[in-house]
Structures are given as structure tokens and as C-alpha cells.
Write a protein that holds these residues in place. Structure first.
Motif, PDB file in Angstrom:
ATOM      1  N   ASP A 188      13.745  27.439  68.473  1.00  0.00           N
ATOM      2  CA  ASP A 188      14.676  28.512  68.147  1.00  0.00           C
ATOM      3  C   ASP A 188      13.888  29.791  67.924  1.00  0.00           C
ATOM      4  N   GLU A 189      14.565  30.911  68.070  1.00  0.00           N
ATOM      5  CA  GLU A 189      13.939  32.193  67.795  1.00  0.00           C
ATOM      6  C   GLU A 189      14.087  32.523  66.314  1.00  0.00           C
ATOM      7  N   THR A 190      12.956  32.655  65.622  1.00  0.00           N
ATOM      8  CA  THR A 190      12.959  33.008  64.201  1.00  0.00           C
ATOM      9  C   THR A 190      11.901  34.066  63.958  1.00  0.00           C
ATOM     10  N   LEU A 191      12.043  34.795  62.884  1.00  0.00           N
ATOM     11  CA  LEU A 191      11.084  35.846  62.548  1.00  0.00           C
ATOM     12  C   LEU A 191      10.881  35.871  61.049  1.00  0.00           C
ATOM     13  N   LEU A 192       9.620  35.843  60.634  1.00  0.00           N
ATOM     14  CA  LEU A 192       9.255  35.952  59.238  1.00  0.00           C
ATOM     15  C   LEU A 192       8.162  37.000  59.112  1.00  0.00           C
ATOM     16  N   ILE A 193       8.353  37.949  58.193  1.00  0.00           N
ATOM     17  CA  ILE A 193       7.391  39.033  58.004  1.00  0.00           C
ATOM     18  C   ILE A 193       6.990  39.101  56.536  1.00  0.00           C
ATOM     19  N   ALA A 194       5.684  39.099  56.289  1.00  0.00           N
ATOM     20  CA  ALA A 194       5.138  39.359  54.959  1.00  0.00           C
ATOM     21  C   ALA A 194       4.483  40.737  55.018  1.00  0.00           C
ATOM     22  N   ASP A 195       5.007  41.680  54.228  1.00  0.00           N
ATOM     23  CA  ASP A 195       4.541  43.061  54.322  1.00  0.00           C
ATOM     24  C   ASP A 195       3.545  43.444  53.229  1.00  0.00           C
ATOM     25  N   GLY A 196       3.116  42.457  52.437  1.00  0.00           N
ATOM     26  CA  GLY A 196       2.196  42.729  51.352  1.00  0.00           C
ATOM     27  C   GLY A 196       2.876  42.746  49.997  1.00  0.00           C
ATOM     28  N   GLU A 197       4.174  42.987  49.976  1.00  0.00           N
ATOM     29  CA  GLU A 197       4.960  43.016  48.741  1.00  0.00           C
ATOM     30  C   GLU A 197       6.052  41.958  48.734  1.00  0.00           C
ATOM     31  N   ALA A 198       6.670  41.754  49.886  1.00  0.00           N
ATOM     32  CA  ALA A 198       7.795  40.822  49.986  1.00  0.00           C
ATOM     33  C   ALA A 198       7.716  40.055  51.296  1.00  0.00           C
TER      34      ALA A 198
ATOM     35  N   ALA B 275       4.107  37.457  46.173  1.00  0.00           N
ATOM     36  CA  ALA B 275       3.173  36.831  45.238  1.00  0.00           C
ATOM     37  C   ALA B 275       3.672  35.452  44.806  1.00  0.00           C
ATOM     38  N   SER B 276       4.976  35.336  44.585  1.00  0.00           N
ATOM     39  CA  SER B 276       5.546  34.051  44.194  1.00  0.00           C
ATOM     40  C   SER B 276       5.553  33.072  45.358  1.00  0.00           C
ATOM     41  N   ALA B 277       5.786  33.584  46.548  1.00  0.00           N
ATOM     42  CA  ALA B 277       5.896  32.718  47.721  1.00  0.00           C
ATOM     43  C   ALA B 277       4.584  32.037  48.060  1.00  0.00           C
ATOM     44  N   VAL B 278       3.461  32.701  47.806  1.00  0.00           N
ATOM     45  CA  VAL B 278       2.168  32.150  48.201  1.00  0.00           C
ATOM     46  C   VAL B 278       1.378  31.620  47.013  1.00  0.00           C
ATOM     47  N   ALA B 279       1.986  31.560  45.846  1.00  0.00           N
ATOM     48  CA  ALA B 279       1.279  31.037  44.668  1.00  0.00           C
ATOM     49  C   ALA B 279       0.811  29.618  44.925  1.00  0.00           C
TER      50      ALA B 279
ATOM     51  N   ILE C 236      -3.429  31.598  51.558  1.00  0.00           N
ATOM     52  CA  ILE C 236      -3.598  32.981  51.122  1.00  0.00           C
ATOM     53  C   ILE C 236      -5.042  33.448  51.249  1.00  0.00           C
ATOM     54  N   LEU C 237      -6.001  32.513  51.223  1.00  0.00           N
ATOM     55  CA  LEU C 237      -7.405  32.897  51.290  1.00  0.00           C
ATOM     56  C   LEU C 237      -7.763  33.536  52.624  1.00  0.00           C
ATOM     57  N   LEU C 238      -6.977  33.295  53.656  1.00  0.00           N
ATOM     58  CA  LEU C 238      -7.268  33.874  54.956  1.00  0.00           C
ATOM     59  C   LEU C 238      -7.092  35.381  54.973  1.00  0.00           C
ATOM     60  N   THR C 239      -6.224  35.905  54.113  1.00  0.00           N
ATOM     61  CA  THR C 239      -5.998  37.349  54.095  1.00  0.00           C
ATOM     62  C   THR C 239      -6.300  37.987  52.757  1.00  0.00           C
ATOM     63  N   SER C 240      -6.696  37.187  51.768  1.00  0.00           N
ATOM     64  CA  SER C 240      -6.941  37.723  50.429  1.00  0.00           C
ATOM     65  C   SER C 240      -8.400  38.127  50.251  1.00  0.00           C
ATOM     66  N   GLN C 241      -8.607  39.263  49.598  1.00  0.00           N
ATOM     67  CA  GLN C 241      -9.937  39.735  49.266  1.00  0.00           C
ATOM     68  C   GLN C 241     -10.211  39.645  47.767  1.00  0.00           C
ATOM     69  N   ASP C 242      -9.306  39.022  47.029  1.00  0.00           N
ATOM     70  CA  ASP C 242      -9.352  39.009  45.575  1.00  0.00           C
ATOM     71  C   ASP C 242     -10.161  37.821  45.054  1.00  0.00           C
ATOM     72  N   ASP C 243     -11.236  38.093  44.308  1.00  0.00           N
ATOM     73  CA  ASP C 243     -12.084  37.020  43.774  1.00  0.00           C
ATOM     74  C   ASP C 243     -11.314  36.107  42.831  1.00  0.00           C
TER      75      ASP C 243
ATOM     76  N   ASP D 255      20.178  38.636  51.293  1.00  0.00           N
ATOM     77  CA  ASP D 255      20.016  37.789  50.103  1.00  0.00           C
ATOM     78  C   ASP D 255      18.660  38.139  49.479  1.00  0.00           C
ATOM     79  N   ASP D 256      18.673  39.035  48.511  1.00  0.00           N
ATOM     80  CA  ASP D 256      17.454  39.528  47.887  1.00  0.00           C
ATOM     81  C   ASP D 256      17.153  38.692  46.634  1.00  0.00           C
ATOM     82  N   GLN D 257      16.114  37.840  46.713  1.00  0.00           N
ATOM     83  CA  GLN D 257      15.779  36.936  45.620  1.00  0.00           C
ATOM     84  C   GLN D 257      14.571  37.407  44.817  1.00  0.00           C
ATOM     85  N   ARG D 258      14.140  38.637  45.020  1.00  0.00           N
ATOM     86  CA  ARG D 258      12.980  39.155  44.281  1.00  0.00           C
ATOM     87  C   ARG D 258      13.327  39.324  42.790  1.00  0.00           C
TER      88      ARG D 258
END
Length: 207
Positions: free
Chosen positions: A79-89, A106-110, A115-122, A204-207
Motif C-alpha cells: 500500500d502507499e503510505t507516508l510517514l515523516i519525522a520533522d525533528g519535532e513531530a 521524542a516520545s515516539a522514539v523513546a 534513534i542512534l542513526l540520526t542522533s548526535q546527543d551523548d 488527530d493531534d496526539q502531541r
């Protein structure tokens, strides 16, 4: 299924050249390998198997990531689906039912090792254990917490380029992604990580 898709995608990235390893531990080795990571785009084939190794889901699509913390996951089959993580949501866009679900990134990837593939945070890296697999091109990452959806992440490189990854989740399912047509030198357009929701879509905004 899309929440699981997020777990299966926050994955993966960079002008991947094999650097000299900077430390004497697997975590230091992986951090050194990813130190210059900036961009990654590729086609993927995904196979999900259950505890009995039966195939429960297959998909094909494209994955685009850039540091820090931006990802675009688009499936074309089945199926055609699209998911975007923009850094905040994280935006899950379902064109079939014309609905967008938004969750805090932040909650989604806890507790998700992808997350280590794109995170620079020690501090983020300190939440995971890293071990070598068969050789220095294979890494196994596990979160210290057992509360997350993903229990372990396996990364396989070939001459410094990420070629595949596998994730084992809390339901004893394993998702394996194999990448092809990899581009680590072209910076993706930032518009790929922007979301414009049509007026007709339900939000449906669950933030």
C-alpha cells in the motif's frame, strides 16, 4: 501498524567512508563509524517474521534521512503510505482515509535504538548498550530500559556503508530491511520533511 512502521524506520545515512575506530569498545566503534553521518537515502525491501519465522508482512519503499532527527519513510507496496519525522513531530499520513495522525517525536522514539542513526546527543547514546556481532562491521544495540517497543537492533555495514538492519520487538517479531540504490552523498531537499495537510483531511493531534 504505522507506529510499528515508525519503529522499523527510525532507522536508518552520510558520506559513509570507513574511519579509523576511535575507541576500544563496540559503542566507541559504532560512534566513530557514524561520526560523519549526514545523509542517507535508499530503496528498501522489508520482511517481517513472527516468532515461528513465518512471514507476516512484506513491503517495499524508499527511506530518506538526514541529521539531526529527520526521516521520510514512504512505502509503495503493498500500500502507499507516508510517514515523516520533522525533528519535532511524527506525521502519519493515510491518503486512503484522508487522515493525519501527529505524535511527539521524542516520545515516539523513546528507548528505540534506531534513534542512534540520526542522533548526535551523548546523553541519548548512554541509554543503550552496543556489542559487536560477527565482526567490526556488525553491531547489536539494546536499550537499557525494557519498556520500549524495540528490544534489539542489528546493523550490518559493508565497507562503511549501511546495507541492512534488523529489529526484534516486544511481540517477538523481527523486521529486516535490506537497502539498495543507496545515496550517501546527496543532501535531501528539506521540503521532503515538511508536511502540508489538505483542508479535507481529518487531523488527530496526539502531541
Amino acid at each position: 501498524m504505522m507506529m510499528k512502521t515508525l519503529s522499523f524506520s527510525m532507522a536508518f545515512l552520510l558520506t559513509f567512508t570507513m574511519p579509523a575506530f576511535a575507541g576500544d569498545t563496540p559503542k566507541a566503534d559504532l560512534k566513530a563509524l557514524l561520526a560523519d553521518m549526514q545523509h542517507y537515502s535508499a530503496d528498501f525491501t522489508q520482511t517481517v517474521t513472527d516468532e515461528s519465522q513465518e512471514v507476516v508482512h512484506e513491503a517495499k519503499g524508499t527511506l530518506t534521512m538526514t541529521r539531526p532527527d529527520k526521516l521520510r519513510w514512504e512505502t509503495t507496496l503493498p500500500d502507499e503510505t507516508l510517514l515523516i519525522a520533522d525533528g519535532e513531530a511524527v506525521w502519519n499520513i493515510d491518503t486512503f482515509v484522508e487522515q493525519v495522525t501527529i505524535i511527539d517525536q521524542a516520545s515516539a522514539v523513546a528507548d528505540n535504538p534506531v534513534i542512534l542513526l540520526t542522533s548526535q546527543d551523548d546523553e541519548t547514546w548512554q541509554q543503550f548498550n552496543v556489542a559487536h556481532g560477527d565482526d567490526n562491521q556488525h553491531f547489536i544495540v539494546k536499550p537499557l530500559s525494557e519498556d520500549g517497543q524495540i528490544r534489539s537492533l542489528s546493523l550490518t555495514f559493508d565497507t562503511g556503508t549501511l546495507r541492512s538492519l534488523s529489529m526484534h520487538d516486544a511481540q517477538s517479531q523481527t523486521s529486516r530491511l535490506v537497502f539498495d540504490n543507496i545515496d550517501t552523498s546527496t543532501a535531501p531537499e528539506m521540503a521532503l520533511f515538511e508536511v502540508n495537510v489538505p483542508d479535507t483531511y481529518m487531523i488527530d493531534d496526539q502531541r
